[in-house]
Design a protein around this motif. Structure first.
Motif: not given
Ligand code: MTE
Length: 359
Positions: A34, A36, A38, A139, A179, A184, A195, A197
């Motif tokens: 999955f 996610r 923003h 980001d 990812h 990350r 977590s 990224k």
């Molecule tokens: N890290 C960054 N830089 N930007 C993001 O939007 N989304 C977070 C997290 N780390 C996010 C982020 C959220 S809400 C989730 S659930 C996980 O990353 C999703 O990780 P994935 O996309 O590797 O599954």
């Protein structure tokens, strides 16, 4: 493998693993994992990428990927669970404007390889008063008319436990861009939002991060403020994922033939506690049968289970619930779990199916 993910937005930034694919793979294949995000995925050149580590430490340092090669590396298997998992069930109680209607598809398991965060913190020397470790991504998210990197924090105790890693690889291959390439944070057992990224900065702080995603989102607030009904600043910041169980197969409203029906799913204890039992009900919680554990959890991962139910023709509400050996259990009632932004739903998981008579 064909990409079967469920898409939640026009740009494919938010995608979920199709439940039956999840059920077939204890470790989720990278192309089904999955996602996610923003904001748009940043393109990062690994030659110029740098990780800044600063704040309350003795030796603030900027690392290139080459500089980081001297640290040890380890692999941690961890299920990443989005705080919005199973939010779609809350929509039965009313709308949740602006929130993604995730089902159980916002969870995947990876084998993450990287540097224990503890080693990097030891290298820079944790300073007096450092109680939180903030991660900031490269980001560019926009909120309240401001652009900033997604971020959040963990307390120093969690940061130092050796399982929190700065990951460069997922399932043995370099992190895909989506990812978090090239690095990350992976905070096993905590909501996915921690977590971070595309890691660009780690800051030691005396208080939790003031990043929007720590101070204003990913907080559980059970009662809305009538003056600001979408605001959860007064809520409690989320960290550990709660005990949970999800039915992956059959899917909601699926038609199945009467007789023996195989039900499959996952369960996960809170903060790495092993799942001690899973039960499945064929009739909305009146009767229960124990599920068989088909793949036990390993530390921070989910546990896979299955059960065989004998179903007569008609409409049936199947239910799953799990235990992890501590007093806290899952609520039968969705209303107990409800909160303003629809996070952390761990009420009993109900899936209605239609059972057809065999000719
Ligand atoms: N890290 C960054 N830089 N930007 C993001 O939007 N989304 C977070 C997290 N780390 C996010 C982020 C959220 S809400 C989730 S659930 C996980 O990353 C999703 O990780 P994935 O996309 O590797 O599954």
């Amino acid at each position: 493998m064909t990409d079967h993910r469920l898409i939640h937005d026009a740009e494919c930034l938010n995608t979920g693993t199709r439940p039956v694919i999840t059920a077939d793979h204890f470790v989720t294949p990278v192309d089904q994992f999955f996602t996610r995000s923003h904001a748009k995925i940043p393109t990062i050149d690994e030659a110029t990428w740098r990780l800044e580590v600063g704040g309350r430490c003795s030796r603030p340092t900027t690392f290139s990927l080459d500089d980081l090669r001297g640290f040890s590396r380890r692999t941690v298997a961890a299920t990443l669970v989005c705080a919005g998992l199973r939010r779609n069930e809350f929509l039965l109680l009313g709308p949740l404007p602006g929130e993604l209607p995730w089902g159980p598809e916002a969870a995947s398991t990876g084998e993450w390889t990287g540097i224990p965060l503890r080693e990097v913190l030891d290298h820079v020397g944790i300073g007096d008063g450092a109680r939180y470790v903030e991660f900031t991504g490269l980001d560019s998210v926009e909120r309240h008319g401001r652009q900033f990197g997604f971020g959040g924090s963990v307390d120093v105790e969690k940061a130092l436990n050796g399982d929190v890693i700065l990951a460069t690889h997922l399932n043995g291959a370099p992190l895909p861009h989506v990812h978090g390439f090239p690095m990350r944070a992976v905070v096993p057992g905590w909501i996915g939002a921690r977590s971070v990224k595309w890691l660009g900065r780690i800051t030691l702080l005396d208080e939790p991060s003031t990043n929007y995603f720590q101070r204003e989102a990913y907080r559980v607030q059970h009662t809305p403020d009538p003056a600001k009904p979408r605001d959860v600043t007064a809520g409690v910041a989320m960290n550990a994922v709660p005990l949970n169980a999800a039915i992956l197969d059959p899917s909601p409203e699926q038609q199945v033939c009467a007789g023996s029906v195989r039900v499959r799913g996952w369960a996960m204890g809170s903060t790495a506690r092993p799942v001690t039992g899973v039960e499945v009900s064929p009739n909305d919680g009146r009767d229960w049968v124990p599920a068989r554990i088909t793949a036990p959890g390993a530390g921070y991962t989910w546990t896979f289970w299955e059960a065989t139910l004998h179903l007569a023709p008609g409409r049936h509400t199947l239910v799953a619930r799990a235990e992890d050996g501590v007093a806290a259990s899952q609520s039968p009632d969705l209303r107990d779990s409800w909160n303003v932004k629809g996070y952390g739903n761990n009420a009993w998981h109900r899936v209605a199916v239609v059972v057809r008579a065999k000719a």
